[in-house]
Each structure stands twice: as structure tokens, then as C-alpha cells.
Design a protein around this motif. Structure first.
Motif, short mmCIF file in Angstrom:
data_model
loop_
_atom_site.label_atom_id
_atom_site.label_comp_id
_atom_site.label_asym_id
_atom_site.label_seq_id
_atom_site.Cartn_x
_atom_site.Cartn_y
_atom_site.Cartn_z
N ASN A 1 5.83 69.26 68.61
CA ASN A 1 5.07 68.07 68.24
C ASN A 1 4.44 68.20 66.86
O ASN A 1 4.24 67.20 66.16
CB ASN A 1 3.98 67.80 69.28
CG ASN A 1 4.55 67.38 70.63
OD1 ASN A 1 5.65 66.82 70.69
ND2 ASN A 1 3.83 67.66 71.70
N GLU A 2 4.11 69.45 66.46
CA GLU A 2 3.45 69.63 65.16
C GLU A 2 4.32 69.16 64.01
O GLU A 2 3.82 68.79 62.94
CB GLU A 2 3.11 71.12 64.96
CG GLU A 2 2.01 71.65 65.86
CD GLU A 2 2.52 72.02 67.24
OE1 GLU A 2 3.72 71.78 67.51
OE2 GLU A 2 1.73 72.52 68.07
N GLY B 1 2.64 56.68 64.72
CA GLY B 1 2.91 57.81 65.59
C GLY B 1 4.38 57.89 65.95
O GLY B 1 5.00 56.90 66.33
N ASN C 1 -3.19 56.74 64.82
CA ASN C 1 -1.97 57.25 64.20
C ASN C 1 -1.50 56.39 63.04
O ASN C 1 -0.97 56.89 62.03
CB ASN C 1 -0.87 57.37 65.25
CG ASN C 1 -1.12 58.51 66.22
OD1 ASN C 1 -1.79 59.49 65.87
ND2 ASN C 1 -0.63 58.38 67.44
N ASP D 1 1.66 62.33 64.88
CA ASP D 1 2.19 62.79 66.17
C ASP D 1 1.73 61.82 67.26
O ASP D 1 0.53 61.69 67.53
CB ASP D 1 1.68 64.21 66.45
CG ASP D 1 2.14 64.71 67.81
OD1 ASP D 1 3.10 64.14 68.36
OD2 ASP D 1 1.52 65.68 68.29
N SER D 2 2.67 61.12 67.90
CA SER D 2 2.31 60.15 68.93
C SER D 2 1.78 60.81 70.19
O SER D 2 1.17 60.14 71.03
CB SER D 2 3.53 59.29 69.27
OG SER D 2 4.57 60.10 69.80
N ALA D 3 1.98 62.12 70.33
CA ALA D 3 1.49 62.80 71.53
C ALA D 3 -0.03 62.96 71.52
O ALA D 3 -0.63 63.23 72.55
CB ALA D 3 2.15 64.18 71.66
N THR D 4 -0.64 62.79 70.38
CA THR D 4 -2.11 62.89 70.27
C THR D 4 -2.62 61.66 69.54
O THR D 4 -1.99 61.17 68.61
CB THR D 4 -2.51 64.15 69.50
OG1 THR D 4 -1.90 64.12 68.20
CG2 THR D 4 -2.07 65.41 70.23
N ASN E 1 5.92 66.44 63.78
CA ASN E 1 5.76 65.00 63.55
C ASN E 1 4.57 64.68 62.64
O ASN E 1 4.41 63.55 62.20
CB ASN E 1 5.59 64.28 64.89
CG ASN E 1 6.83 64.39 65.76
OD1 ASN E 1 7.93 64.05 65.33
ND2 ASN E 1 6.66 64.89 66.98
N SER F 1 10.67 68.17 67.30
CA SER F 1 10.12 69.15 68.23
C SER F 1 9.98 70.48 67.49
O SER F 1 10.92 70.88 66.77
CB SER F 1 11.03 69.31 69.45
OG SER F 1 10.50 70.26 70.35
N ASP G 1 7.70 60.60 67.70
CA ASP G 1 8.02 61.79 68.50
C ASP G 1 9.46 62.22 68.22
O ASP G 1 10.18 62.63 69.12
CB ASP G 1 7.82 61.51 70.00
CG ASP G 1 8.67 60.33 70.48
OD1 ASP G 1 9.33 59.69 69.64
OD2 ASP G 1 8.66 60.08 71.70
#
Length: 468
Positions: free
Chosen positions: A456-457, A449, A417, A408-411, A459, A454, A451
Motif C-alpha cells: 500500500n505504501e 486515493g 485523499n 493510498d485509498s486504504a487509509t 500508492n 502493492s 490501490d
């Protein structure tokens, strides 16, 4: 006559009611013990035997005592002094241990002075070992966490006296009783009355090697418990024994059932073989032969659920129909597969089949495996069932597997990643190899990572694509 009939009828009805009530009472007193499988398969909560305690370990329930009082010497010859004229001060200190709430022991040291038969003061000291019995110790058995307020402790012991004036060191027998009042779980006030009997020549007068001299004592003091206090109850082993016997019988019944099912399976296999022969003789094997395929058999014998890969099942139907009536089943295309090699939407179904044969498109939809945040641990271990099926189908039809790891690129940072996607892909690849797939049939790709999905989990996954 009417009265006689009424009385007779009433008497008969009362007998019937009593008989009915008798049978009801007999039925209600019948106790049937039924062991619940649900209850016996669960861990048991310990229950304790009433009135039974575990003996204290070596390190627990120690005590020290200190007391002061008076001593009265009564010997042979007795002398002419009265009781109060014979009283002299005395002290004692002791250390001991309670082995159970009722049984204990102590090592006691004390002494000071006594008046002999000539009313002369002599110094003495003693060392003795006492066996102690708390007659109120059974009060602990009702509540092991609450200390009994009172203790009444008779004791008996042996030791040795030492007269400092004449250097006599005779053997002595001690006995007496001690009372305790507990101010707290560790501190108690003590009051003790006792006596030590020794040889007649202890004071220098009287016959040697004959008992006759006595040292009476009365004292007040304190007793302090040190270390861990309290007692442990004895666990009742009967429920565990009953559970073990039940589990043994249950395992034996399961083994018997398994043997019966195994024999039934063998009979079913023989029946199917005979049916196959009959269909072959009648010329119907081509029409009904798919009922005897490995796929049909495995759907019955496998102990885990089957995944429905629509594209792969459609491909199987096409391959079977190639030698059958020529009718083809419409292929359900996967957007995820075409995403890897461009959009195939709207292309004729023969083109999709040729793409599969050429290795440019995957078979059916990818299978996704989702992971916990920041780890290569599956979010749900039950997804491993999918790996069982993927490995089985890939080995049976000689398929190749592409494993694509993602994060997940959001984290997390880019480097984290990248490493996370590698470890997730590697985890799935290793699980497939554990299930018999060769390393050369598995390719690994690391997306890093992303995105694309949807929430985010979604990914945080590794997806598997099957290829010819």
C-alpha cells in the motif's frame, strides 16, 4: 686465556643489548600528535578543568541562620565581676550567600543583654556585615555534586552597636570562627565563637572614640540553604580552540584544493577544445563528436548521480542516428506510459516514436516520488536529485511535464485523499519551478486515493511523465 675471551665476548654482547635497548626506549617515548579528521569534524563533548568552578549566579546558594547563646562583656573599666557573672543570653539571625565554595558573605542581626562594669544589665542590639571564608571549600572541587560534611569558616566584618539604655551607637569590628556539620545538602548545625570590639564608652563608662569594649559570644544554631545549591565546573576551552584552528587550516586546504581543481578543469577544457579542432581538421568530428556533447560533459562535471531514462536515451540515439548511419535502436516501451493512453504492446517501434512525437505517449518510464503517510513530505529527501535531472533535461529539450499526485485509498477518507493527492502534486510542481521550469510547461493531475500498487505504501506517490 679462554676465560678472558669468554668474559670479553660477554661484555661486548651486553653493550650491544644495552645499546639496542636504549634506541628502543628512545623510540617509544616519541609522541606524535595526529588530529583525526573524523574526530575533529564531530561535535566535541565538553571536558572540565580540574579544580575550577564557576562563580555562583545571584539567585543560587543563599542561606539563612538562626542561633542562640551567651554574651560576655569585657570593657574599660573592667569591673570586679568574674566571667560567669558577666554571662547574659543572646540571639542572632542572619542571611547570606556563598559566591564560591570558599567565599561568602552574610548580614547578621542580634543582641539582648550584657552586664556593664557595675554589674548592671543593659539592653543592646547590633547589625553587621561579615565576610566569610570556608577553609575546607576546596573539597567541593573534587565532586561538585557532593557537599562536604564539615565546614570551618573564619569571618571578619564591620557593623554598628546600639545601647538602648544610653542610646550610644558606636562603630564595631567583628571577627570569629564558625563550624558547620551538614546533616543534609541544605541543613547544617552551626557552632560559633566570636567577638565585637567597639568604643570604650559603649556601656556609658570609659573614654569616647577609643577602642576598648568587647562583646564575646558563643552560640549554637542551624543553617538552612535556600534556592538552588551546588556549583558548575569550568569547561576546558582548549579542545575547542584546537578544533577551531584545525577547521580553519582544513578549510584553507580545501580552498587550495578547489583552486587546483578549477585550474585543472580549465586546462582540461582547453585540451578538449584543441582535440575538437584536430578532429574537425581530420574529418572525424562527425564520428567522435558525441564525446564532446553537453551530456558527456555534464556526466563528468555534475556532482550528483545521473538517472538512466531508457526511453529518453533511446530517443536521443534515434535523433542522432537520423543524421548518421540510419541504424535505429530498439525502444524500451513503458507500461506506465501506455497505461495512460492504452496498451501499446506489440506495436512497431516506429509507431511508438510517432506516438511520442504526437504527444500521445510519454518518453520512457515515469519517475516516482514517494511520500510519508498522510503528508506531502518526501519519504527520502535524496529523491530531489531526480528533480534536478528532470528539470535540466526538460529545459534543454523543451519537454513538457505531467505531474500526477496520488494517495493510498486504504487509509483516509475520499476527501482527505483528494486533498492529499493535490498537495503532493503541487509540491513536486513547485520544486520543478524552483529549478527554472515555467508554469506553462507543467500540468497537474490528481488521482485521489488509489490501490494500483502493492504494498500500500507504493500508492503514496507523485509520478512525473515527460512529453515532447
Amino acid at each position: 686465556m679462554r676465560k678472558i675471551l669468554i668474559l670479553s665476548l660477554g661484555f661486548a654482547l651486553s653493550l650491544g643489548a644495552q645499546a639496542k635497548d636504549y634506541h628502543r626506549t628512545a623510540d617509544t617515548t616519541t609522541v606524535v600528535c595526529r588530529l583525526s579528521a573524523d574526530g575533529m569534524l564531530r561535535p566535541l563533548k565538553p571536558s572540565y578543568m580540574k579544580g575550577a568552578l564557576v562563580a555562583s549566579p545571584w539567585t543560587d546558594n543563599w542561606f539563612v541562620q538562626a542561633a542562640g547563646g551567651t554574651t560576655v562583656f569585657l570593657g574599660k573599666p573592667l569591673g570586679c565581676n568574674d566571667l560567669f557573672g558577666r554571662m547574659k543570653p543572646a540571639f542572632s539571625v542572619s542571611i547570606g550567600k556563598w559566591f564560591t565554595p570558599s567565599v561568602g558573605g552574610r548580614l547578621n542581626y542580634g543582641g539582648m543583654q550584657f552586664n556593664d562594669c557595675n554589674n548592671s544589665s543593659q539592653d543592646y542590639q547590633y547589625l553587621r556585615a561579615d565576610f566569610m571564608w570556608n577553609v575546607l571549600g576546596n573539597l567541593y572541587k573534587d565532586d561538585v555534586h557532593t557537599l562536604a560534611r564539615w565546614s570551618v569558616i573564619p569571618y571578619v566584618g564591620v557593623g554598628m552597636l546600639h545601647n538602648k539604655v544610653n542610646a550610644h551607637k558606636p562603630f564595631a569590628i567583628s571577627y570569629g570562627i564558625q563550624g558547620q556539620y551538614h546533616l543534609s545538602p541544605r541543613i547544617a548545625v552551626t557552632a560559633e565563637i566570636g567577638n565585637m570590639t567597639t568604643m570604650q564608652d559603649f556601656d556609658g563608662y570609659g573614654k569616647a572614640h577609643r577602642l576598648g569594649d568587647h562583646l564575646l559570644s558563643a552560640s549554637l544554631g542551624l543553617s538552612v540553604r535556600i534556592g538552588k545549591t551546588g556549583w558548575k565546573r569550568v569547561i576546558d576551552a582548549r579542545p575547542y580552540i584546537a578544533q577551531n584552528e584545525w577547521l580553519s587550516a582544513y578549510a584553507s586546504s580545501l580552498s587550495d584544493s578547489n583552486s587546483r581543481y578549477h585550474a585543472q578543469h580549465d586546462r582540461d577544457c582547453q585540451t578538449l577544445e584543441q582535440l575538437r579542432k584536430i578532429l574537425a581538421i581530420e574529418g572525424l568530428l562527425d564520428k567522435y563528436g558525441h564525446l564532446f556533447s553537453d551530456d558527456a560533459a555534464s556526466s563528468v562535471t555534475n556532482g550528483y548521480p545521473r538517472n538512466d531514462y531508457s526511453g529518453l536515451n533511446s530517443l536521443r540515439a534515434r535523433m542522432r542516428d537520423k543524421y548518421g548511419n540510419g541504424q535505429k535502436t530498439k525502444v524500451m516501451e513503458s507500461a506506465s506510459c501506455t497505461e495512460e493512453y492504452g496498451n501499446a504492446e506489440g506495436e512497431p517501434e516506429d509507431d511508438y516514436l510517432s506516438l511520442i512525437h504526437s504527444g500521445k505517449a510519454c518518453i520512457g518510464a515515469p519517475i516516482y516520488f514517494f511520500f510519508e503517510l498522510g503528508t506531502d513530505r518526501l519519504l527520502n529527501r535524496s529523491q530531489l536529485v531526480n528533480l534536478d535531472e528532470v528539470a535540466r533535461i526538460a529545459k534543454k529539450y523543451g519537454l513538457k511535464v505531467k505531474v500526477i499526485g496520488a494517495a493510498d485509498s486504504a487509509t483516509g477518507s475520499e476527501a482527505i485523499n483528494d486533498n492529499l493527492s493535490r498537495s503532493r502534486a503541487r509540491f513536486i510542481a513547485e520544486e520543478l519551478m524552483k529549478r527554472g521550469m515555467e508554469n506553462g510547461t507543467i500540468s497537474q493531475i490528481f488521482d485521489g486515493g488509489i490501490d494500483d500498487y502493492s504494498p500500500n505504501e507504493a500508492n503514496r506517490h507523485t509520478r512525473i511523465l515527460l512529453y515532447l
